[in-house]
Write a protein that holds these residues in place. Structure first.
Motif, PDB file in Angstrom:
ATOM      1  N   LEU A 119      38.485 -24.154  24.928  1.00  0.00           N
ATOM      2  CA  LEU A 119      38.216 -22.641  25.359  1.00  0.00           C
ATOM      3  C   LEU A 119      36.594 -22.362  25.823  1.00  0.00           C
ATOM      4  N   MET A 120      35.692 -23.435  25.184  1.00  0.00           N
ATOM      5  CA  MET A 120      34.359 -23.179  25.935  1.00  0.00           C
ATOM      6  C   MET A 120      34.643 -23.536  27.491  1.00  0.00           C
ATOM      7  N   GLU A 121      35.323 -24.405  27.852  1.00  0.00           N
ATOM      8  CA  GLU A 121      35.368 -24.868  29.150  1.00  0.00           C
ATOM      9  C   GLU A 121      36.124 -23.456  29.983  1.00  0.00           C
ATOM     10  N   TYR A 122      37.171 -23.115  29.519  1.00  0.00           N
ATOM     11  CA  TYR A 122      37.534 -21.846  30.108  1.00  0.00           C
ATOM     12  C   TYR A 122      36.547 -20.989  30.200  1.00  0.00           C
ATOM     13  N   TYR A 123      35.803 -20.537  29.073  1.00  0.00           N
ATOM     14  CA  TYR A 123      34.722 -19.716  29.304  1.00  0.00           C
ATOM     15  C   TYR A 123      33.619 -19.802  30.234  1.00  0.00           C
ATOM     16  N   ASN A 124      33.093 -21.061  30.332  1.00  0.00           N
ATOM     17  CA  ASN A 124      31.983 -21.495  31.085  1.00  0.00           C
ATOM     18  C   ASN A 124      32.633 -21.391  32.876  1.00  0.00           C
ATOM     19  N   ALA A 125      33.584 -21.885  33.084  1.00  0.00           N
ATOM     20  CA  ALA A 125      34.390 -22.109  34.247  1.00  0.00           C
ATOM     21  C   ALA A 125      34.632 -20.690  34.707  1.00  0.00           C
ATOM     22  N   SER A 126      34.908 -19.869  33.992  1.00  0.00           N
ATOM     23  CA  SER A 126      35.348 -18.417  34.528  1.00  0.00           C
ATOM     24  C   SER A 126      34.049 -17.608  34.898  1.00  0.00           C
ATOM     25  N   LEU A 127      32.776 -17.986  34.268  1.00  0.00           N
ATOM     26  CA  LEU A 127      31.719 -17.084  34.543  1.00  0.00           C
ATOM     27  C   LEU A 127      31.210 -17.595  35.962  1.00  0.00           C
ATOM     28  N   LYS A 128      31.471 -18.826  36.405  1.00  0.00           N
ATOM     29  CA  LYS A 128      30.780 -19.260  37.766  1.00  0.00           C
ATOM     30  C   LYS A 128      31.040 -18.383  38.647  1.00  0.00           C
ATOM     31  N   PRO A 129      32.277 -17.846  39.316  1.00  0.00           N
ATOM     32  CA  PRO A 129      32.380 -17.113  40.213  1.00  0.00           C
ATOM     33  C   PRO A 129      31.643 -15.545  40.433  1.00  0.00           C
ATOM     34  N   LEU A 130      31.331 -15.069  39.080  1.00  0.00           N
ATOM     35  CA  LEU A 130      30.788 -13.875  39.093  1.00  0.00           C
ATOM     36  C   LEU A 130      29.346 -13.850  40.016  1.00  0.00           C
TER      37      LEU A 130
ATOM     38  N   ASP B 187      40.315 -15.256  20.397  1.00  0.00           N
ATOM     39  CA  ASP B 187      39.974 -14.000  20.856  1.00  0.00           C
ATOM     40  C   ASP B 187      38.485 -13.487  21.146  1.00  0.00           C
ATOM     41  N   LEU B 188      38.092 -14.367  20.197  1.00  0.00           N
ATOM     42  CA  LEU B 188      36.268 -14.293  20.300  1.00  0.00           C
ATOM     43  C   LEU B 188      35.671 -14.861  21.589  1.00  0.00           C
ATOM     44  N   TYR B 189      36.178 -15.789  21.946  1.00  0.00           N
ATOM     45  CA  TYR B 189      35.702 -16.244  23.280  1.00  0.00           C
ATOM     46  C   TYR B 189      36.257 -15.429  24.452  1.00  0.00           C
ATOM     47  N   LEU B 190      37.420 -14.877  24.487  1.00  0.00           N
ATOM     48  CA  LEU B 190      37.873 -14.053  25.628  1.00  0.00           C
ATOM     49  C   LEU B 190      37.029 -12.784  25.577  1.00  0.00           C
ATOM     50  N   LEU B 191      36.675 -12.360  24.346  1.00  0.00           N
ATOM     51  CA  LEU B 191      36.116 -11.000  24.276  1.00  0.00           C
ATOM     52  C   LEU B 191      34.595 -11.107  24.660  1.00  0.00           C
ATOM     53  N   PHE B 192      33.917 -12.292  24.523  1.00  0.00           N
ATOM     54  CA  PHE B 192      32.708 -12.371  24.987  1.00  0.00           C
ATOM     55  C   PHE B 192      32.734 -12.833  26.511  1.00  0.00           C
ATOM     56  N   LEU B 193      33.607 -13.374  26.868  1.00  0.00           N
ATOM     57  CA  LEU B 193      33.846 -13.697  28.171  1.00  0.00           C
ATOM     58  C   LEU B 193      33.974 -12.302  29.193  1.00  0.00           C
ATOM     59  N   ARG B 194      34.696 -11.503  28.585  1.00  0.00           N
ATOM     60  CA  ARG B 194      34.866 -10.205  29.255  1.00  0.00           C
ATOM     61  C   ARG B 194      33.458  -9.105  29.212  1.00  0.00           C
ATOM     62  N   LYS B 195      32.904  -9.416  28.152  1.00  0.00           N
ATOM     63  CA  LYS B 195      31.541  -8.641  27.962  1.00  0.00           C
ATOM     64  C   LYS B 195      30.764  -9.256  28.929  1.00  0.00           C
ATOM     65  N   ARG B 196      30.543 -10.695  28.983  1.00  0.00           N
ATOM     66  CA  ARG B 196      29.499 -11.031  30.055  1.00  0.00           C
ATOM     67  C   ARG B 196      29.842 -10.736  31.215  1.00  0.00           C
ATOM     68  N   SER B 197      31.139 -10.663  31.684  1.00  0.00           N
ATOM     69  CA  SER B 197      31.734 -10.295  33.264  1.00  0.00           C
ATOM     70  C   SER B 197      31.138  -9.000  33.405  1.00  0.00           C
ATOM     71  N   LEU B 198      31.452  -7.819  32.459  1.00  0.00           N
ATOM     72  CA  LEU B 198      31.132  -6.323  32.836  1.00  0.00           C
ATOM     73  C   LEU B 198      29.510  -6.402  32.674  1.00  0.00           C
ATOM     74  N   ASN B 199      29.096  -7.031  32.082  1.00  0.00           N
ATOM     75  CA  ASN B 199      27.377  -7.095  31.930  1.00  0.00           C
ATOM     76  C   ASN B 199      26.770  -7.365  33.539  1.00  0.00           C
ATOM     77  N   THR B 200      27.491  -8.620  33.800  1.00  0.00           N
ATOM     78  CA  THR B 200      27.332  -9.100  35.159  1.00  0.00           C
ATOM     79  C   THR B 200      27.645  -8.179  36.216  1.00  0.00           C
ATOM     80  N   LEU B 201      28.679  -7.790  36.387  1.00  0.00           N
ATOM     81  CA  LEU B 201      29.075  -6.831  37.194  1.00  0.00           C
ATOM     82  C   LEU B 201      28.254  -5.479  37.598  1.00  0.00           C
ATOM     83  N   MET B 202      27.848  -4.974  36.416  1.00  0.00           N
ATOM     84  CA  MET B 202      27.061  -3.760  36.095  1.00  0.00           C
ATOM     85  C   MET B 202      25.527  -3.757  36.154  1.00  0.00           C
TER      86      MET B 202
END
Length: 883
Positions: free
Chosen positions: A652-663, A736-751
């Motif tokens: 789960l942490m690898e999914y979390y880390n990898a998904s943040l890189k493209p942002l 769900d906790l990992y996916l939720l924080f991933l979404r929050k981090r993504s939104l925070n970065t985008l905006m």
């Protein structure tokens, strides 16, 4: 005898007897100072550079008359403790040129001003000497002297026991609420002496308040002071170039104020010379020798030694034979790591992974005179323990790291649900503090962060892909850890040779090439060992090439050429040509300040290849594959179920880390250091293409803002138990906790302001920029994807993650609405208001469709939507009221 002669004799007698008449008195004048030998007769004498005497908690120093007004160096560092949580052990705080001067009955310590310089003998030199005076550090009262005053005795306590007050940067102390040293709680912890250096260590008790109470586990810190003789040297300084990364010494040269505003910058390097300068290839006069300490475990010495000697490949290209040596420890070892005459590599007992490669340099010229690398045992224990997740469990229960913030980044696979939020909070504080360090030109190496989970992931992939039995896996694991330790040693030795980080080393090669096994086995994974390098893990095990570099990268050879190539004539011109060749060779360079203060998506850590989107997609595929076979491949009869929990958390942490890189591509700008007229020079700033940014938004839509792409079987979640030994929260892991924080981090970065400002700058740099409007629209559509589907009468069901993502998005809108000045400065207020209006209209339509249903199944969504609307309207009213 005549009366006249008799009278003359009487007068002569009186003259020689009476001092009033000019005769010498037999009474001696009292000495100015007590006798030195009497003062120290009960103290322990410690001979060396400066002779010391130690008695109880007092240390005295002899200052020879011959040493007055003679320069020596003092290096100050934190030797033990994690001061304020980020001031790591062996972090150098200052390098100074000092001298003693006798003034009255005191020995005064001065720090020479080596920053402001001018050509000796020139008129401007006189002006500089009048304007910039040396700094008084401390005045020591002379407490004793030798006969003839050839030596003076001073008490070092009066300065060194509280010197930390002046060594800790003011901004750092203010940030952490550090209130200074408690003098009554300061003690001498170590005093050593050698022919060319005097080593002092003080144990201080620090008054801690504010954030310091939370970052540090102890109020104890040990400060180290090294006083080093200034030797004569034929070393020739070499000019720095911003295209090649070296640590440097900066001066203000008033003789050349029209050149770079008078700033003169010289790189830090060793005085490496050939024995035969006329020969193309020659043994060096004085090699750089690293002595391996006997604390290094036997089975790892070969890898540490190999990492040191690997740098000879770069020096041999320049004609230096035997430039770097590694001396293995033996029973007759009589050197000390504190001795400036020896450069060493030591092993530190620590639970967490840490390595550091500090060096001591001449602050006037940049000549490196000593280096001491420290590698902590935590590297091996963490990696070995995590490897045992996938092999025989021989380590026993792992430590409890719950809530221990200094482990959160380095041991991600062991993070339980409740720790993830703590980790994110820590990351934010860490990033904020890192910005402050960079602002004050403080750089340090923390390659240990982030790595444990990646090594963990690679080991797990290997174990499962090749279906290794325990014996086979153990053999592979030893080789894997050994290669990693070699890479780590190469990195730290690089620092001691003068090299800074190059965070673009990993982005030089095409990600497609990395996935080509044939190419990978012939080439290196990254172009620089001075990056914080990611491991390459192939989605298809058959295509697995190298996981990491097994030798230096192309950039490392070029950097050593710039710093050490012998040049007899036109040095600056030839150095410029070397630096300019970086672009011709397809290499890149960026370092700490670029990463932490810029927005170049390739100037980052733990990335790999030139395509972060492809990297993220491949990592997600590997993660999916691993979870499918994890129970049967990794967990065997008799294993504790906690092992399975670690596997799930790691994936789960690898999914979390990898998904943040493209942002980082959104609003990103490639920054280049090319000089004017460099061959094939690129512009200083090149915006990320519209197509690439659009690809990232699509990636987020398909891999983050959908129901989990990493689907964990219920049976696995039911089996993944917490560790019984350490008292963690005894609850199932919550994916769900990992996916939720991933979404929050993504939104925070985008905006975020950084992204928005980056997007705004693109308008002036390209004809086809990604706009702020498009990013806001994408964020809105991704967040409320299911509501939009429901609005179109398509089937969709809101779940807990969806609702919490909605709440986070609305909270961001509220912040932007309420902080109108902030939003107006960014130019996003129209998008904020437009988004709020669209969302309210969407909610109204959904509430109308739901009607006044009395079904409790509908209650959650109805009340959720009403709460969202109320939040938006309350924020809008607050803005109107404010106006």
């Amino acid at each position: 005898m005549s009366r006249f002669n008799f009278l003359v004799l009487i007068l002569l007698f009186i003259f020689f007897q009476d001092p009033i008449w000019g005769a010498k008195s037999s009474k001696k004048e009292p000495p100015k100072y007590p006798k030195l030998s009497d003062k120290v007769k009960k103290a322990e004498k410690i001979d060396g550079f400066f002779t010391l005497y130690r008695q109880d908690n007092s240390v005295y120093m002899e200052v020879p008359k011959a040493m007055l007004k003679k320069d020596f160096f003092m290096y100050t560092s934190l030797s033990k403790g994690t001061f304020g949580g980020r001031m790591l052990p062996h972090w150098t705080l200052s390098q100074q040129t000092l001298y003693f001067q006798k003034i009255g009955k005191s020995i005064v310590l001065f720090e020479r001003d080596t920053y402001h310089i001018a050509k000796k003998g020139s008129p401007i030199s006189e002006a500089v000497n009048k304007a910039y005076l040396d700094k008084l550090k401390h005045s020591f009262r002379i407490i004793a002297a030798s006969k003839g005053e050839n030596k003076y005795l001073i008490n070092l306590n009066t300065y060194f026991l509280t010197a930390a007050n002046t060594m800790i940067p003011t901004w750092y102390a203010r940030y952490f609420g550090l209130q200074g040293v408690n003098p009554s709680g300061s003690f001498w912890s170590m005093v050593k002496n050698f022919p060319n250096n005097t080593e002092l260590e003080v144990r201080n008790t620090i008054r801690m308040g504010g954030m310091g109470r939370y970052y540090g586990q102890s109020n104890q810190s040990f400060f180290y002071f090294s006083l080093v003789r200034k030797e004569k040297s034929d070393y020739k300084p070499r000019v720095a170039d911003d295209r090649i990364g070296y640590f440097l010494q900066e001066k203000m040269d008033f003789s050349n104020q029209l050149v770079d505003r008078g700033r003169k910058r010289m790189i830090n390097r060793w005085n490496l010379q050939k024995s035969d300068p006329s020969s193309e290839s020659s043994v060096v006069k004085k090699p750089i020798i690293f002595y391996l300490d006997k604390t290094i475990p036997y089975k790892y010495r070969q890898y540490v030694r190999a990492g040191i000697l690997e740098w000879n490949k770069a020096f041999e290209k320049l004609g230096f034979v035997g430039a770097v040596e590694a001396r293995l420890p033996d029973s007759s070892q009589n050197w000390d790591p504190s001795d400036v005459r020896y450069s060493t590599i030591s092993w530190s007992a620590a639970e967490w992974g840490m390595a550091i490669g500090p060096s001591r340099t001449n602050p006037e010229t940049g000549e490196i005179i000593d280096a001491d690398i420290i590698i902590s045992s935590g590297w091996i224990s963490v990696m070995d323990r995590q490897a045992n997740i996938y092999g025989p469990d021989i380590e026993g229960p792992p430590e409890n790291v719950e809530g221990d913030k200094k482990y959160l980044l380095s041991r991600k696979s062991e993070i339980a649900n409740s720790s993830l939020k703590a980790r994110l909070n820590f990351e934010k504080r860490y990033n904020d503090l890192r910005q402050k360090f960079i602002k004050h030109k403080v750089y340090f190496c923390d390659a240990h962060y982030e790595l444990a989970n990646r090594k963990n992931f690679a080991m797990m992939a290997r174990k499962m892909a090749y279906k290794l039995d325990d014996k086979e896996f153990k053999a592979w694991k030893e080789k894997f850890i050994g290669l990693y330790l070699k890479e780590l040693t190469m990195h730290e030795v690089g620092h001691t040779l003068g090299l800074r980080h190059n965070f673009k080393g990993s982005s030089v090669y095409s990600y497609k090439n990395l996935s080509n096994k044939e190419w990978s086995l012939k080439n290196q994974v990254t172009a620089s060992i001075m990056d914080y390098n990611e491991l390459y893990v192939a989605s298809d095990p058959k295509n697995q090439g190298k996981y990491m570099n097994d030798t230096l990268g192309e950039y490392d050879y070029l950097a050593i050429e710039y710093g050490y190539k012998p040049i007899k004539k036109d040095e600056n011109k030839k150095l410029d040509k070397i630096a300019a060749s970086l672009r011709e060779k397809g290499l890149e360079f960026c370092t700490d300040e670029d990463k932490w203060t810029g927005n170049d998506p390739h100037c980052t850590t733990y990335d790999i290849g030139d395509d972060n989107v492809a990297y993220a997609k491949e990592r997600i595929e590997v993660a999916k594959r691993l979870l499918e076979s994890a129970p049967s491949s990794l967990v065997t009869t008799g294993d504790r179920r906690f092992k399975l929990r670690q596997v799930v958390a790691s994936v789960l942490m690898e999914y979390y880390n990898a998904s943040l890189k493209p942002l980082s591509y959104i609003g990103g700008t490639y920054a280049n250091r090319d000089h004017v007229n460099d061959p094939q020079a690129k512009d200083a700033y090149i915006p990320v293409s519209y197509a690439r940014q659009k690809e990232v938004l699509n990636f987020l839509d398909q891999n983050v803002f959908i129901d989990p792409v990493i689907k964990i079987p219920r049976k696995m979640l039911a089996s993944a138990r917490t560790d019984s030994f350490v008292g963690e929260r005894n609850q199932p892991i919550d994916p769900d906790l990992y996916l939720l924080f991933l979404r929050k981090r993504s939104l925070n970065t985008l905006m975020s302001p950084k992204t928005i400002n980056g997007l705004k700058s693109h308008r002036h740099l390209t004809d086809n920029p990604m706009t702020v409007a498009e990013v806001f629209e994408s964020a809105f559509k991704m967040t409320f994807k299911k509501l939009i589907k429901m609005d179109k009468d398509e089937e969709a069901n809101l779940n807990t993650i969806d609702r919490q993502t909605h709440e986070h998005f609305v909270a961001m809108l509220k912040d932007l609405l309420r902080n109108s000045n902030y939003s107006s400065n960014l130019g996003v207020m129209p998008y904020v208001k437009h988004t709020a209006r669209l969302l309210k209209e969407l909610i109204d339509r959904q509430l109308k469709k739901m009607g006044t249903s009395d079904s409790f199944k509908m209650a959650t969504n109805i009340e959720h939507l009403r709460a969202l609307k109320d939040d938006i309207e309350s924020a809008e009213k607050a803005v109107l009221f404010k106006l």
